[in-house]
Design an enzyme around this catalytic site. Structure first.
Site, PDB file in Angstrom:
ATOM      1  N   SER A 131      43.995  16.067  28.497  1.00  0.00           N
ATOM      2  CA  SER A 131      43.839  14.935  29.483  1.00  0.00           C
ATOM      3  C   SER A 131      44.943  15.596  30.810  1.00  0.00           C
ATOM      4  O   SER A 131      45.554  16.570  30.471  1.00  0.00           O
ATOM      5  CB  SER A 131      44.741  13.823  28.971  1.00  0.00           C
ATOM      6  OG  SER A 131      44.901  12.854  29.886  1.00  0.00           O
ATOM      7  N   TYR A 144      52.035   9.012  24.815  1.00  0.00           N
ATOM      8  CA  TYR A 144      50.672   9.917  25.168  1.00  0.00           C
ATOM      9  C   TYR A 144      50.752  11.029  25.765  1.00  0.00           C
ATOM     10  O   TYR A 144      50.244  12.084  25.375  1.00  0.00           O
ATOM     11  CB  TYR A 144      49.809   8.814  25.901  1.00  0.00           C
ATOM     12  CG  TYR A 144      48.291   9.380  26.209  1.00  0.00           C
ATOM     13  CD1 TYR A 144      47.741   9.604  25.075  1.00  0.00           C
ATOM     14  CD2 TYR A 144      47.765   9.766  27.458  1.00  0.00           C
ATOM     15  CE1 TYR A 144      46.256  10.237  25.167  1.00  0.00           C
ATOM     16  CE2 TYR A 144      46.506  10.011  27.473  1.00  0.00           C
ATOM     17  CZ  TYR A 144      45.783  10.354  26.326  1.00  0.00           C
ATOM     18  OH  TYR A 144      44.530  10.702  26.392  1.00  0.00           O
TER      19      TYR A 144
HETATM   20  P1  NAP Z   1      37.010   6.680  22.844  1.00  0.00           P
HETATM   21  O1  NAP Z   1      35.800   5.922  23.353  1.00  0.00           O
HETATM   22  O2  NAP Z   1      38.084   5.629  22.399  1.00  0.00           O
HETATM   23  O3  NAP Z   1      36.725   7.724  21.395  1.00  0.00           O
HETATM   24  C1  NAP Z   1      37.632   8.125  20.810  1.00  0.00           C
HETATM   25  C2  NAP Z   1      36.864   8.773  19.659  1.00  0.00           C
HETATM   26  O4  NAP Z   1      37.780   9.288  18.724  1.00  0.00           O
HETATM   27  C3  NAP Z   1      36.116   7.613  18.596  1.00  0.00           C
HETATM   28  O5  NAP Z   1      35.070   8.326  18.429  1.00  0.00           O
HETATM   29  C4  NAP Z   1      36.996   7.781  17.397  1.00  0.00           C
HETATM   30  O6  NAP Z   1      36.175   7.383  16.225  1.00  0.00           O
HETATM   31  C5  NAP Z   1      37.906   8.892  17.335  1.00  0.00           C
HETATM   32  N1  NAP Z   1      38.816   8.908  16.550  1.00  0.00           N
HETATM   33  C6  NAP Z   1      40.020   8.340  16.764  1.00  0.00           C
HETATM   34  N2  NAP Z   1      40.827   8.511  15.768  1.00  0.00           N
HETATM   35  C7  NAP Z   1      40.225   9.290  14.894  1.00  0.00           C
HETATM   36  C8  NAP Z   1      40.667   9.930  13.634  1.00  0.00           C
HETATM   37  N3  NAP Z   1      41.782   9.659  13.126  1.00  0.00           N
HETATM   38  N4  NAP Z   1      39.861  10.781  12.897  1.00  0.00           N
HETATM   39  C9  NAP Z   1      38.541  10.842  13.597  1.00  0.00           C
HETATM   40  N5  NAP Z   1      38.131  10.296  14.669  1.00  0.00           N
HETATM   41  C10 NAP Z   1      38.956   9.524  15.373  1.00  0.00           C
HETATM   42  O7  NAP Z   1      37.774   7.512  23.795  1.00  0.00           O
HETATM   43  P2  NAP Z   1      37.322   8.728  24.672  1.00  0.00           P
HETATM   44  O8  NAP Z   1      37.762   8.310  26.108  1.00  0.00           O
HETATM   45  O9  NAP Z   1      36.079   9.160  24.495  1.00  0.00           O
HETATM   46  O10 NAP Z   1      38.493   9.843  24.165  1.00  0.00           O
HETATM   47  C11 NAP Z   1      38.070  11.230  23.679  1.00  0.00           C
HETATM   48  C12 NAP Z   1      39.314  12.163  24.084  1.00  0.00           C
HETATM   49  O11 NAP Z   1      39.647  12.104  25.519  1.00  0.00           O
HETATM   50  C13 NAP Z   1      40.592  11.586  23.521  1.00  0.00           C
HETATM   51  O12 NAP Z   1      41.305  12.833  22.990  1.00  0.00           O
HETATM   52  C14 NAP Z   1      41.450  11.027  24.653  1.00  0.00           C
HETATM   53  O13 NAP Z   1      42.733  11.123  24.596  1.00  0.00           O
HETATM   54  C15 NAP Z   1      40.762  11.925  25.807  1.00  0.00           C
HETATM   55  N6  NAP Z   1      40.924  11.453  27.172  1.00  0.00           N
HETATM   56  C16 NAP Z   1      40.222  10.239  27.521  1.00  0.00           C
HETATM   57  C17 NAP Z   1      40.560   9.887  28.725  1.00  0.00           C
HETATM   58  C18 NAP Z   1      39.865   8.529  29.158  1.00  0.00           C
HETATM   59  O14 NAP Z   1      40.320   8.197  30.218  1.00  0.00           O
HETATM   60  N7  NAP Z   1      38.874   7.983  28.648  1.00  0.00           N
HETATM   61  C19 NAP Z   1      41.125  10.781  29.876  1.00  0.00           C
HETATM   62  C20 NAP Z   1      41.498  11.913  29.312  1.00  0.00           C
HETATM   63  C21 NAP Z   1      41.347  12.418  27.916  1.00  0.00           C
HETATM   64  P3  NAP Z   1      36.400   6.448  15.289  1.00  0.00           P
HETATM   65  O15 NAP Z   1      37.607   5.348  15.611  1.00  0.00           O
HETATM   66  O16 NAP Z   1      35.284   6.049  14.705  1.00  0.00           O
HETATM   67  O17 NAP Z   1      37.108   7.356  14.130  1.00  0.00           O
END
Ligand code: NAP
Length: 244
Positions: A131, A144
């Site tokens: 991120s 975070y």
């Molecule tokens: P999201 O829509 O909340 O998706 C998160 C995913 O992680 C879900 O599929 C969830 O699946 C999975 N997950 C959470 N805990 C887990 C565990 N213990 N084991 C396996 N899977 C797990 O969020 P996203 O934005 O797509 O996030 C994806 C990545 O991008 C993360 O690392 C986040 O920090 C990063 N990121 C996001 C943003 C943003 O603004 N959205 C910005 C920068 C970086 P289940 O709940 O089904 O396990």
């Protein structure tokens, strides 16, 4: 099976689900991992991939998951997220622990389990979604940002440790992406979550998946080390232009 195999963690939603789709379209057989098997199965069916239950915080789950992956050419460490936005003097240790377990130790466990297969593939690639929080800090974000800095340090260390081996390492550092990320951060509070994206056009999960797939599909001698991508309206973790 003739297709190269790509593993995507956290593929039941958001960036992971979109990445599974883009990699499948690019010719990979995709193995999707996450905890919510019903949602994971829906995504897997839609993209023509394979759903395998995975909790990256549970070593036994990671081992069982890795056993289901016969070969591995690409690993996308995407599972993760944020919990809370408390100042350090009000920090909730259980939220910090969740962020470390999921983002940092989760990445360590899955990567460690699949590295032998990635190297054995002769053209492995580890993509880790950190991120802008891996290179910036902001008020209320210490849990975070500390976890994402640590996840980044782990990922970048591998680049040196595996120099000379047939494996690439790419870190993806997104800014604001509209997914369930903010809903998780604010414990299901929808109005607080949607307010994060008020008055600007955030990145979509597909935007990030597109960039990941670009990195993965470069020729084997080309390593894109770090890619920072943000909405045009976002200059930093703390500075965005909003029309409302
Ligand atoms: P999201 O829509 O909340 O998706 C998160 C995913 O992680 C879900 O599929 C969830 O699946 C999975 N997950 C959470 N805990 C887990 C565990 N213990 N084991 C396996 N899977 C797990 O969020 P996203 O934005 O797509 O996030 C994806 C990545 O991008 C993360 O690392 C986040 O920090 C990063 N990121 C996001 C943003 C943003 O603004 N959205 C910005 C920068 C970086 P289940 O709940 O089904 O396990």
């Amino acid at each position: 099976m003739n297709k190269p195999i790509a593993v995507v963690t956290g593929a039941s939603a958001g960036i992971g689900a979109a990445t599974a789709g883009h990699l499948a379209a690019a010719g990979f057989h995709v193995v999707l991992g996450a905890r919510r098997l019903d949602r994971l199965a829906e995504v897997a069916t839609a993209v023509g991939g394979e759903a395998v239950e995975l909790d990256v915080t549970d070593p036994a789950s990671v081992d069982a998951f890795a056993d289901r992956v016969p070969e591995c050419h690409v690993l996308v460490n995407n599972a993760g997220g944020a919990r809370g936005l408390d100042r350090v003097d009000a920090a909730d240790e259980s939220q910090w622990r969740w962020m470390y377990e999921t983002n940092v130790l989760g990445t360590l466990r899955v990567t460690k389990a699949l590295l032998p297969k990635l190297v054995a593939s002769g053209n492995g690639h580890v993509v880790t979604v950190t991120s802008v929080a891996a290179i910036e800090v902001y008020d209320g974000g210490a849990g975070y940002t500390a976890a994402k800095h640590a996840q980044s340090a782990l990922h970048r260390t591998l680049r040196g440790e595996f120099l000379g081996q047939p494996i690439r390492f790419t870190e993806i550092l997104p800014g604001m992406v509209e997914t369930e990320f903010s809903l998780t951060r604010f414990n299901g509070d929808e109005s607080r979550a949607t307010a994060v994206y008020d008055g600007l056009t955030p990145l979509t999960a597909d935007d990030v998946a597109d960039v990941i797939t670009f990195a993965v599909t470069r020729p084997p001698h080309v390593n894109l080390d770090q890619i920072v991508l943000k909405p045009r309206a976002q200059a930093s973790a703390t500075r965005a232009h909003r029309t409302t």
